[in-house]
Scaffold this motif. Structure first.
Motif, PDB file in Angstrom:
ATOM      1  N   VAL A 100      13.961  14.457  -1.653  1.00 17.01           N
ATOM      2  CA  VAL A 100      12.671  13.768  -1.734  1.00 17.01           C
ATOM      3  C   VAL A 100      12.962  12.289  -1.920  1.00 17.01           C
ATOM      4  N   LEU A 101      12.316  11.467  -1.104  1.00 17.33           N
ATOM      5  CA  LEU A 101      12.555  10.028  -1.095  1.00 17.33           C
ATOM      6  C   LEU A 101      11.312   9.281  -1.547  1.00 17.33           C
ATOM      7  N   SER A 102      11.509   8.060  -2.008  1.00 10.54           N
ATOM      8  CA  SER A 102      10.408   7.211  -2.458  1.00 10.54           C
ATOM      9  C   SER A 102      10.589   5.812  -1.870  1.00 10.54           C
ATOM     10  N   ILE A 103       9.523   5.266  -1.310  1.00  7.47           N
ATOM     11  CA  ILE A 103       9.571   3.935  -0.692  1.00  7.47           C
ATOM     12  C   ILE A 103       9.347   2.865  -1.751  1.00  7.47           C
ATOM     13  N   LEU A 104      10.237   1.879  -1.776  1.00  3.92           N
ATOM     14  CA  LEU A 104      10.058   0.721  -2.654  1.00  3.92           C
ATOM     15  C   LEU A 104       9.385  -0.424  -1.905  1.00  3.92           C
ATOM     16  N   SER A 105       9.811  -0.666  -0.653  1.00  2.00           N
ATOM     17  CA  SER A 105       9.222  -1.756   0.119  1.00  2.00           C
ATOM     18  C   SER A 105       9.533  -1.591   1.603  1.00  2.00           C
ATOM     19  N   VAL A 106       8.770  -2.334   2.399  1.00  2.00           N
ATOM     20  CA  VAL A 106       8.987  -2.386   3.849  1.00  2.00           C
ATOM     21  C   VAL A 106       9.014  -3.860   4.226  1.00  2.00           C
TER      22      VAL A 106
ATOM     23  N   LEU B 187       0.807  -1.222   0.000  1.00  2.00           N
ATOM     24  CA  LEU B 187       0.000   0.000   0.000  1.00  2.00           C
ATOM     25  C   LEU B 187       0.842   1.274   0.000  1.00  2.00           C
ATOM     26  N   ILE B 188       2.066   1.199   0.537  1.00  2.00           N
ATOM     27  CA  ILE B 188       2.899   2.411   0.548  1.00  2.00           C
ATOM     28  C   ILE B 188       4.006   2.380  -0.502  1.00  2.00           C
ATOM     29  N   GLN B 189       4.012   1.333  -1.334  1.00  2.30           N
ATOM     30  CA  GLN B 189       4.985   1.309  -2.422  1.00  2.30           C
ATOM     31  C   GLN B 189       4.788   2.560  -3.274  1.00  2.30           C
ATOM     32  N   ASP B 190       5.867   3.214  -3.616  1.00  2.00           N
ATOM     33  CA  ASP B 190       5.878   4.437  -4.429  1.00  2.00           C
ATOM     34  C   ASP B 190       5.411   5.677  -3.677  1.00  2.00           C
ATOM     35  N   ALA B 191       5.274   5.579  -2.353  1.00  2.00           N
ATOM     36  CA  ALA B 191       4.979   6.778  -1.563  1.00  2.00           C
ATOM     37  C   ALA B 191       6.204   7.685  -1.617  1.00  2.00           C
ATOM     38  N   ILE B 192       5.967   8.975  -1.683  1.00  2.00           N
ATOM     39  CA  ILE B 192       7.059   9.938  -1.713  1.00  2.00           C
ATOM     40  C   ILE B 192       6.948  10.865  -0.511  1.00  2.00           C
ATOM     41  N   PHE B 193       8.113  11.360  -0.065  1.00  2.00           N
ATOM     42  CA  PHE B 193       8.118  12.251   1.091  1.00  2.00           C
ATOM     43  C   PHE B 193       9.435  13.003   1.143  1.00  2.00           C
ATOM     44  N   PRO B 194       9.392  14.250   1.637  1.00  2.00           N
ATOM     45  CA  PRO B 194      10.646  14.973   1.851  1.00  2.00           C
ATOM     46  C   PRO B 194      11.355  14.398   3.080  1.00  2.00           C
ATOM     47  N   ALA B 195      12.665  14.391   3.052  1.00  2.00           N
ATOM     48  CA  ALA B 195      13.436  13.862   4.174  1.00  2.00           C
ATOM     49  C   ALA B 195      13.110  14.580   5.479  1.00  2.00           C
TER      50      ALA B 195
ATOM     51  N   ASN C   4       3.277  10.962   1.026  1.00  2.00           N
ATOM     52  CA  ASN C   4       2.239  11.100   0.002  1.00  2.00           C
ATOM     53  C   ASN C   4       2.120   9.745  -0.688  1.00  2.00           C
ATOM     54  N   ARG C   5       1.057   9.028  -0.340  1.00  2.00           N
ATOM     55  CA  ARG C   5       0.884   7.639  -0.757  1.00  2.00           C
ATOM     56  C   ARG C   5       0.032   7.548  -2.021  1.00  2.00           C
ATOM     57  N   PHE C   6       0.506   6.777  -3.011  1.00  2.00           N
ATOM     58  CA  PHE C   6      -0.321   6.474  -4.177  1.00  2.00           C
ATOM     59  C   PHE C   6      -1.434   5.539  -3.698  1.00  2.00           C
TER      60      PHE C   6
ATOM     61  N   LEU D  72      14.437   2.275  -0.029  1.00  2.00           N
ATOM     62  CA  LEU D  72      14.099   3.479  -0.768  1.00  2.00           C
ATOM     63  C   LEU D  72      14.703   3.428  -2.167  1.00  2.00           C
ATOM     64  N   ALA D  73      14.089   4.147  -3.085  1.00  2.00           N
ATOM     65  CA  ALA D  73      14.643   4.259  -4.434  1.00  2.00           C
ATOM     66  C   ALA D  73      16.006   4.941  -4.346  1.00  2.00           C
ATOM     67  N   GLY D  74      16.895   4.610  -5.276  1.00  2.00           N
ATOM     68  CA  GLY D  74      18.209   5.246  -5.289  1.00  2.00           C
ATOM     69  C   GLY D  74      19.161   4.695  -4.259  1.00  2.00           C
ATOM     70  N   ASP D  75      19.007   3.462  -3.854  1.00  2.00           N
ATOM     71  CA  ASP D  75      19.903   2.786  -2.910  1.00  2.00           C
ATOM     72  C   ASP D  75      19.840   3.334  -1.489  1.00  2.00           C
TER      73      ASP D  75
END
Length: 158
Positions: free
Chosen positions: A100-106, A30-38, A55-57, A122-125
Motif C-alpha cells: 500500500v502506497l501513499s502520495i506525498l506530492s506530484v 488535493l491528492i496529498q495523503d492519497a493511499i492505494f494498493p500497488a 483513495n483520496r482524503f 511517495l511515502a517511504g522513499d
C-alpha cells in the motif's frame, strides 16, 4: 469573476485537469495523503496513458467536517497522466498485492518542447516518474465520499 475556492467543490465530485506546473500544484495538494494498493497502478503503453485508482482524503471538505464536528471523508479517485511515453519507479512493485502506497506530492520537471517528467513522490522513499510528451494530468472522483476509516485528518511534521 473570482478564483474558485475549496468550498466551491466541497459537495461535488472533483473533475480537474492540469496543463501546467501551477495547475499540477493544485492537484498535488488535493491528492496529498492519497493511499492505494500497488496493484491499482496501470500503464497502457499503446494508449500512452498512466493511471492510478486511489483513495483520496477530501482536503476540500476538511474545514466543514471540523466546523460541524463530523467524520473526515475520503473518496475513490483516478489520476490519469496522458501522453505517457515511459514509466520508472523506485520502491514500487505493482505485482505485490500487499503493498500500500501513499502520495506525498506530484511535481513536473519540464523538459524541452513542452515535454518532461511527472514525478509522484511517495511515502517511504518511493517514487514514480512518468515521461510525458506534454503535461496533461486529470483528477476525477469516481465514487461517493465515505467516512475516513481512521477518522483522522493526516498530519505532517513541519
Amino acid at each position: 469573476m473570482s478564483d474558485a475556492t475549496f468550498e466551491d467543490g466541497a459537495e461535488k465530485p472533483l473533475r480537474l485537469k492540469a496543463l501546467d506546473g501551477e495547475d499540477l500544484g493544485v492537484l498535488s495538494g488535493l491528492i496529498q495523503d492519497a493511499i492505494f494498493p500497488a496493484t491499482e497502478i496501470k500503464w497502457d503503453r499503446t494508449a500512452r496513458r498512466f493511471a492510478i485508482l486511489l483513495n483520496r482524503f477530501r482536503w476540500e471538505d476538511a474545514p466543514k467536517a471540523e466546523a460541524r464536528n463530523r467524520t473526515y471523508e475520503r473518496v475513490q479517485s483516478v489520476i490519469v497522466i496522458e501522453d505517457a511515453m515511459a514509466v520508472q519507479s523506485q520502491g514500487v512493485d505493482p505485482r505485490d498485492k500487499d503493498m500500500v502506497l501513499s502520495i506525498l506530492s506530484v511535481s513536473f520537471d519540464k523538459g524541452t518542447d513542452g515535454g518532461g517528467y511527472v514525478e509522484l513522490t511517495l511515502a517511504g522513499d518511493g517514487a514514480i516518474r512518468v515521461q510525458v510528451e506534454a503535461l496533461e494530468v486529470i483528477l476525477k472522483d469516481v465514487t461517493r465520499p465515505y467516512g475516513a476509516p481512521s477518522k483522522a485528518k493526516p498530519e505532517h511534521d513541519a
